[in-house]
Design a protein around this motif. Structure first.
Motif, PDB file in Angstrom:
ATOM      1  N   THR A  28       0.821  -1.211   0.000  1.00  0.00           N
ATOM      2  CA  THR A  28       0.000   0.000   0.000  1.00  0.00           C
ATOM      3  C   THR A  28       0.853   1.258   0.000  1.00  0.00           C
ATOM      4  N   PHE A  29       1.843   1.292   0.861  1.00  0.00           N
ATOM      5  CA  PHE A  29       2.601   2.530   1.027  1.00  0.00           C
ATOM      6  C   PHE A  29       3.688   2.700  -0.024  1.00  0.00           C
ATOM      7  N   GLN A  44       3.025   6.693  -6.471  1.00  0.00           N
ATOM      8  CA  GLN A  44       1.954   7.518  -7.014  1.00  0.00           C
ATOM      9  C   GLN A  44       2.286   8.999  -6.880  1.00  0.00           C
ATOM     10  N   ARG A  45       2.787   9.396  -5.719  1.00  0.00           N
ATOM     11  CA  ARG A  45       3.132  10.797  -5.496  1.00  0.00           C
ATOM     12  C   ARG A  45       4.299  11.227  -6.373  1.00  0.00           C
ATOM     13  N   LEU A  49       1.183   7.914   6.979  1.00  0.00           N
ATOM     14  CA  LEU A  49      -0.075   7.824   6.240  1.00  0.00           C
ATOM     15  C   LEU A  49      -1.192   7.160   7.017  1.00  0.00           C
ATOM     16  N   GLN A  55      -1.465   1.019  -7.257  1.00  0.00           N
ATOM     17  CA  GLN A  55      -1.695   0.094  -6.149  1.00  0.00           C
ATOM     18  C   GLN A  55      -2.320  -1.205  -6.633  1.00  0.00           C
ATOM     19  N   SER A 105       3.114   1.781  -3.083  1.00  0.00           N
ATOM     20  CA  SER A 105       2.253   2.286  -4.152  1.00  0.00           C
ATOM     21  C   SER A 105       1.975   3.770  -3.974  1.00  0.00           C
ATOM     22  N   SER A 106       1.692   4.159  -2.729  1.00  0.00           N
ATOM     23  CA  SER A 106       1.399   5.562  -2.433  1.00  0.00           C
ATOM     24  C   SER A 106       2.593   6.450  -2.743  1.00  0.00           C
TER      25      SER A 106
END
Length: 212
Positions: free
Chosen positions: A15-16, A22-23, A166, A53, A18-19
């Motif tokens: 998850t993180f 993404q940013r 997050l 994600q 991916s985050s």
């Protein structure tokens, strides 16, 4: 340090990571003047409709590689962007970079791994393209595939910090008011990082300065 073999920890890592990606991709999409974009083999003609994600979750579901491969893939992506500064991660290339990074990490880290044709199917590309991306990725890395324990732990720790940033704020009744978790810090659970870690590049610069 958390156990990578724990399913909850791995879900959080996916998850993180991916985050973070993404940013980074969105930042480079919005500021092309600060991040000169080089068209490469990883660059798609259009943005993939699948989210970063969802794509990484798909890789995690079907690749069956060891958990450490995802941290190593993160190291590889960071090395790649350092070695290829004109090829910044964006929405057009991040998916291909991800599938290639995980595949190369699995081949280097694991005794048993799927072949390129399988990874191509997982990644939604042809085997020919997967083969080409692998070669391009290896040359882009300068074939620097070894990840020492210090580097591994540094990148894993960075992802753990991303998890903490997050996650939603804790209930004030259960908040541990230690120096590292003051009320002011608990109200800012939002990461503003828009780049990869660049640990090895910074570490090398520090060593060069110290040697002068």
């Amino acid at each position: 340090m958390a156990d990578l073999n724990c399913p909850t920890v791995m879900n959080n890592i996916i998850t993180f990571l991916s985050s973070l990606l993404q940013r980074v991709a969105e930042s480079n999409d919005l500021n092309p003047q600060f991040h000169p974009q080089k068209i490469s083999a990883f660059h798609g003609l259009t943005r993939p409709t699948i989210s970063i994600q969802s794509y990484l979750e798909r890789i995690f579901k079907y690749a069956n590689c060891s958990p450490s491969c995802y941290v190593v893939a993160y190291v590889y992506l960071d090395r790649f962007t350092q070695q290829q500064p004109a090829l910044s991660i964006n929405s057009f290339n991040v998916h291909r970079l991800l599938i290639t990074g995980v595949m190369v990490a699995a081949k280097f880290m694991d005794d048993l791994y799927y072949n390129n044709a399988y990874y191509a199917k997982v990644g939604g590309i042809s085997t020919t393209e997967m083969n080409f991306l692998e070669v391009d990725f290896l040359f882009g890395l300068g074939f620097q595939l070894n990840v020492n324990p210090t580097t591994f732990h540094t990148y894993f720790s960075h992802l753990q910090r991303e998890m903490l940033l997050l996650q939603p704020p804790m209930d004030h009744h259960n908040l541990n008011l230690s120096p590292s978790s003051s009320p002011s810090s608990s109200s800012s659970y939002k990461s503003i990082s828009t780049k990869l870690l660049h640990y090895e590049d910074d570490h090398q610069q520090h060593q060069e300065v110290a040697a002068v």
